[in-house]
Design a protein around this motif. Structure first.
Motif, PDB file in Angstrom:
ATOM      1  N   SER A 227      21.357  25.889  36.923  1.00 15.10           N
ATOM      2  CA  SER A 227      22.398  26.789  37.406  1.00 15.10           C
ATOM      3  C   SER A 227      23.120  26.077  38.544  1.00 15.10           C
ATOM      4  CB  SER A 227      21.786  28.100  37.902  1.00 15.10           C
ATOM      5  OG  SER A 227      21.058  27.876  39.105  1.00 15.10           O
ATOM      6  N   ASP A 228      24.037  26.761  39.204  1.00 11.33           N
ATOM      7  CA  ASP A 228      24.737  26.114  40.311  1.00 11.33           C
ATOM      8  C   ASP A 228      23.842  25.960  41.536  1.00 11.33           C
ATOM      9  OD1 ASP A 228      24.532  28.751  40.967  1.00 11.33           O
ATOM     10  OD2 ASP A 228      26.645  29.033  41.515  1.00 11.33           O
ATOM     11  N   ARG A 229      22.617  26.494  41.467  1.00 11.47           N
ATOM     12  CA  ARG A 229      21.684  26.394  42.588  1.00 11.47           C
ATOM     13  C   ARG A 229      20.558  25.394  42.344  1.00 11.47           C
ATOM     14  NH1 ARG A 229      21.859  30.305  46.480  1.00 11.47           N
ATOM     15  NH2 ARG A 229      23.710  31.593  46.286  1.00 11.47           N
ATOM     16  N   GLY A 230      20.444  24.886  41.142  1.00 10.84           N
ATOM     17  CA  GLY A 230      19.404  23.911  40.864  1.00 10.84           C
ATOM     18  C   GLY A 230      18.771  24.128  39.502  1.00 10.84           C
ATOM     19  N   ILE A 231      17.697  23.399  39.247  1.00 16.83           N
ATOM     20  CA  ILE A 231      16.987  23.493  37.970  1.00 16.83           C
ATOM     21  C   ILE A 231      16.353  24.878  37.856  1.00 16.83           C
ATOM     22  CG2 ILE A 231      15.179  22.520  36.519  1.00 16.83           C
ATOM     23  CD1 ILE A 231      17.520  20.651  37.032  1.00 16.83           C
ATOM     24  N   CYS A 232      16.724  25.613  36.805  1.00 17.56           N
ATOM     25  CA  CYS A 232      16.196  26.980  36.644  1.00 17.56           C
ATOM     26  C   CYS A 232      15.169  27.071  35.521  1.00 17.56           C
ATOM     27  CB  CYS A 232      17.329  27.969  36.409  1.00 17.56           C
ATOM     28  SG  CYS A 232      18.366  27.610  34.977  1.00 17.56           S
ATOM     29  N   GLU A 261      25.590  15.286  28.695  1.00 17.20           N
ATOM     30  CA  GLU A 261      26.139  14.159  29.468  1.00 17.20           C
ATOM     31  C   GLU A 261      25.877  14.305  30.967  1.00 17.20           C
ATOM     32  OE1 GLU A 261      30.397  11.820  30.202  1.00 17.20           O
ATOM     33  OE2 GLU A 261      30.242  13.424  28.703  1.00 17.20           O
ATOM     34  N   SER A 262      26.233  15.449  31.563  1.00 20.19           N
ATOM     35  CA  SER A 262      26.088  15.596  33.008  1.00 20.19           C
ATOM     36  C   SER A 262      24.640  15.803  33.441  1.00 20.19           C
ATOM     37  CB  SER A 262      26.951  16.758  33.503  1.00 20.19           C
ATOM     38  OG  SER A 262      26.489  17.985  32.966  1.00 20.19           O
ATOM     39  N   LEU A 263      23.776  16.220  32.510  1.00 22.69           N
ATOM     40  CA  LEU A 263      22.377  16.453  32.853  1.00 22.69           C
ATOM     41  C   LEU A 263      21.466  15.293  32.441  1.00 22.69           C
ATOM     42  CD1 LEU A 263      21.959  20.244  31.931  1.00 22.69           C
ATOM     43  CD2 LEU A 263      22.065  19.239  34.216  1.00 22.69           C
ATOM     44  N   SER A 264      22.058  14.212  31.982  1.00 21.98           N
ATOM     45  CA  SER A 264      21.251  13.092  31.485  1.00 21.98           C
ATOM     46  C   SER A 264      20.341  12.514  32.567  1.00 21.98           C
ATOM     47  CB  SER A 264      22.154  11.996  30.912  1.00 21.98           C
ATOM     48  OG  SER A 264      23.046  11.517  31.911  1.00 21.98           O
ATOM     49  N   ASP A 265      20.852  12.415  33.805  1.00 17.65           N
ATOM     50  CA  ASP A 265      20.026  11.866  34.888  1.00 17.65           C
ATOM     51  C   ASP A 265      18.867  12.807  35.227  1.00 17.65           C
ATOM     52  OD1 ASP A 265      21.617   9.647  35.073  1.00 17.65           O
ATOM     53  OD2 ASP A 265      22.802  10.387  36.765  1.00 17.65           O
ATOM     54  N   ARG A 266      19.138  14.121  35.229  1.00 19.34           N
ATOM     55  CA  ARG A 266      18.085  15.096  35.495  1.00 19.34           C
ATOM     56  C   ARG A 266      17.004  15.019  34.411  1.00 19.34           C
ATOM     57  NH1 ARG A 266      19.829  16.315  40.444  1.00 19.34           N
ATOM     58  NH2 ARG A 266      21.097  18.210  40.715  1.00 19.34           N
ATOM     59  N   PRO A 277       3.466   9.831  36.134  1.00 21.16           N
ATOM     60  CA  PRO A 277       3.313  10.921  37.116  1.00 21.16           C
ATOM     61  C   PRO A 277       3.138  10.482  38.563  1.00 21.16           C
ATOM     62  CG  PRO A 277       1.349  10.699  35.755  1.00 21.16           C
ATOM     63  CD  PRO A 277       2.393   9.834  35.143  1.00 21.16           C
ATOM     64  N   GLY A 278       2.867   9.214  38.812  1.00 19.42           N
ATOM     65  CA  GLY A 278       2.664   8.770  40.187  1.00 19.42           C
ATOM     66  C   GLY A 278       3.943   8.512  40.947  1.00 19.42           C
ATOM     67  N   ARG A 279       5.088   8.486  40.253  1.00 23.99           N
ATOM     68  CA  ARG A 279       6.351   8.166  40.903  1.00 23.99           C
ATOM     69  C   ARG A 279       6.859   9.333  41.754  1.00 23.99           C
ATOM     70  NH1 ARG A 279       9.713   5.115  36.011  1.00 23.99           N
ATOM     71  NH2 ARG A 279       8.331   3.305  35.841  1.00 23.99           N
ATOM     72  N   ILE A 280       7.638   8.981  42.803  1.00 27.42           N
ATOM     73  CA  ILE A 280       8.224  10.006  43.667  1.00 27.42           C
ATOM     74  C   ILE A 280       9.211  10.835  42.860  1.00 27.42           C
ATOM     75  CG2 ILE A 280       9.651  10.393  45.711  1.00 27.42           C
ATOM     76  CD1 ILE A 280       8.542   7.802  46.860  1.00 27.42           C
ATOM     77  N   PHE A 281       9.137  12.152  43.031  1.00 23.38           N
ATOM     78  CA  PHE A 281       9.911  13.050  42.176  1.00 23.38           C
ATOM     79  C   PHE A 281      10.377  14.253  42.975  1.00 23.38           C
ATOM     80  CE2 PHE A 281       9.871  16.704  39.193  1.00 23.38           C
ATOM     81  CZ  PHE A 281      10.864  16.270  38.322  1.00 23.38           C
ATOM     82  N   SER A 282      11.688  14.469  42.993  1.00 24.85           N
ATOM     83  CA  SER A 282      12.223  15.616  43.733  1.00 24.85           C
ATOM     84  C   SER A 282      13.552  16.036  43.125  1.00 24.85           C
ATOM     85  CB  SER A 282      12.411  15.248  45.206  1.00 24.85           C
ATOM     86  OG  SER A 282      12.961  16.327  45.922  1.00 24.85           O
ATOM     87  N   LEU A 283      13.661  17.331  42.794  1.00 24.52           N
ATOM     88  CA  LEU A 283      14.885  17.891  42.246  1.00 24.52           C
ATOM     89  C   LEU A 283      15.150  19.245  42.897  1.00 24.52           C
ATOM     90  CD1 LEU A 283      14.559  17.213  38.385  1.00 24.52           C
ATOM     91  CD2 LEU A 283      16.151  16.106  39.963  1.00 24.52           C
ATOM     92  N   PRO A 284      16.413  19.618  43.069  1.00 23.14           N
ATOM     93  CA  PRO A 284      16.716  20.963  43.598  1.00 23.14           C
ATOM     94  C   PRO A 284      16.329  22.018  42.570  1.00 23.14           C
ATOM     95  CG  PRO A 284      18.727  19.887  42.848  1.00 23.14           C
ATOM     96  CD  PRO A 284      17.639  18.850  42.780  1.00 23.14           C
ATOM     97  N   LEU A 285      15.658  23.068  43.009  1.00 21.77           N
ATOM     98  CA  LEU A 285      15.167  24.095  42.096  1.00 21.77           C
ATOM     99  C   LEU A 285      15.808  25.451  42.386  1.00 21.77           C
ATOM    100  CD1 LEU A 285      11.333  23.304  42.028  1.00 21.77           C
ATOM    101  CD2 LEU A 285      13.131  22.420  40.529  1.00 21.77           C
ATOM    102  N   ASP A 286      16.053  26.208  41.332  1.00 20.51           N
ATOM    103  CA  ASP A 286      16.491  27.602  41.435  1.00 20.51           C
ATOM    104  C   ASP A 286      15.308  28.451  40.988  1.00 20.51           C
ATOM    105  OD1 ASP A 286      17.636  30.070  41.369  1.00 20.51           O
ATOM    106  OD2 ASP A 286      19.219  29.584  39.944  1.00 20.51           O
TER     107      ASP A 286
END
Length: 376
Positions: A227-232, A261-266, A277-286
């Motif tokens: 959503s416009d606030r992050g991964i829902c 296309e716009s969500l390919s990086d996510r 799973p050991g890699r650093i991981f951070s995404l904005p969440l809704d």
């Protein structure tokens, strides 16, 4: 070991965790109003424990030093403890209904009073109502619930906010029905309580645009929605049609559109986290859930890959040791697979329980994370 024996062993371990948590847990003020008890009746767990070496039985909240685990047994009733040859503790007096139950009844009564108030009662107001000094009441309330009276009241008000929004004619109506007397306070609270603006939440996500993309990973097909606030949502399934149906069911009034296309990086970030799973991981969440659910999800995010926790320990960590079933329910309600790692929660005996996206996927995730931790 029979199924009944295993079940009794699990119950005993959960009760032991309650005893430990009630002696070691200090509520975190940063979780103000989040870990709200589900019911005032849960203030005192429904069991007693005995110490084999002294043949004394106690209430779970007895102030006496806790004995070693191998010397502790549990009883459902006082009569069971007596038949086993145990005598009552002189400190917590489990056989005296007037000692511990009196304070429990006072706090339960205050909880009900707070629930019915249109305002947040002050400590002095509560003190006068039960004829206990403010200092003693503050300590007693926190001892029984893990929260201060104000934290409890704020948590209940936020729960009412979520309940009133879908059925109120307007946001303003919901404001006053929930006990808010200032619009600024209402909007500052509602955004962190519902995960979206109150009007949109009230209308079932109407007007919210949700974009999604699907892809392939080692666990099958994966969908990520934003959503416009992050991964829902982050979902798993065997086919894209199943993923799309599940997403539509979650947000029936939202405008849902595919945007690979716009969500390919996510999408790449999430799949990379699954495979490595050991890699650093951070995404904005809704995050959209109740106050209690959000507290559980926030705590899950503190778990590092390769570690697991029991439902009982998770309940203890959020300050609600008696809410084990509610914690399990919050895990089941999680819409963010892997991102909020509910797969890291196991039964008290270490066995794997259910998982929204299949037990086999849960097993694979746990094993991969454990192996990654060994390799590192």
């Amino acid at each position: 070991m029979t199924a009944d024996t295993a079940s009794l062993k699990t119950l005993a371990e959960e009760r032991w965790n309650v005893l430990v948590s009630r002696r070691s847990h200090v509520p975190d003020a940063s979780t103000s109003g989040l870990a709200v008890p589900l019911n005032p009746a849960l203030l005192e767990p429904g069991f007693f424990y005995g110490v084999k070496t002294t043949k004394i039985y106690c209430r779970p909240r007895c102030p006496s030093k806790l004995a070693r685990r191998e010397n502790v047994v549990f009883f459902d009733t006082i009569e069971m403890a007596r038949r086993a040859g145990f005598r009552p503790c002189k400190r917590c007096r489990p056989d005296d209904a007037s000692s511990g139950t009196k304070n429990d009844n006072i706090i339960a009564s205050l909880c009900r009073y707070i629930d019915g108030c249109e305002h947040i009662p002050t400590l002095n107001e509560l003190s006068q109502r039960c004829a206990i000094s403010p200092y003693h009441l503050h300590r007693l309330f926190r001892e029984r619930t893990g929260l201060t009276p104000r934290q409890y009241a704020n948590g209940r008000r936020r729960e009412r906010l979520r309940s009133e929004l879908p059925k109120s004619r307007s946001v303003t109506d919901a404001l006053y029905q929930s006990g808010y007397n200032a619009g600024s306070r209402f909007y500052s609270d509602s955004d962190r309580t519902t995960g979206m603006l109150p009007t949109k939440y009230r209308n079932g996500g109407d007007g919210v645009v949700i974009r999604y993309a699907t892809g392939q990973c080692s666990l099958g097909r994966i969908l990520i929605a934003e959503s416009d606030r992050g991964i829902c949502a982050v979902l798993f399934a065997d086919h894209d049609d199943i993923l799309r149906r599940e997403l539509t069911a979650m947000f029936p009034a939202a405008g849902i559109t595919e945007d690979t296309e716009s969500l390919s990086d996510r999408l790449r970030a999430v799949t990379s986290h699954i495979e490595h799973p050991g890699r650093i991981f951070s995404l904005p969440l809704d995050l959209q859930g109740t106050v209690f659910q959000r507290r559980v999800w926030q705590e899950l995010q503190t778990l590092s890959p390769g570690t697991t926790i029991s439902y009982a320990d998770l309940a203890r960590r959020i300050g609600s040791p008696d809410a084990v079933r509610a914690v399990a329910g919050a895990c089941a309600a999680n819409r963010h697979a892997v991102v909020i790692p509910c797969h890291r929660v196991l039964r008290s005996d270490g066995s794997i329980s259910g998982y929204r996206w299949g037990v086999e996927r849960k097993k694979l995730l746990i094993e991969r994370e454990r192996q990654s931790r060994i390799d590192d």
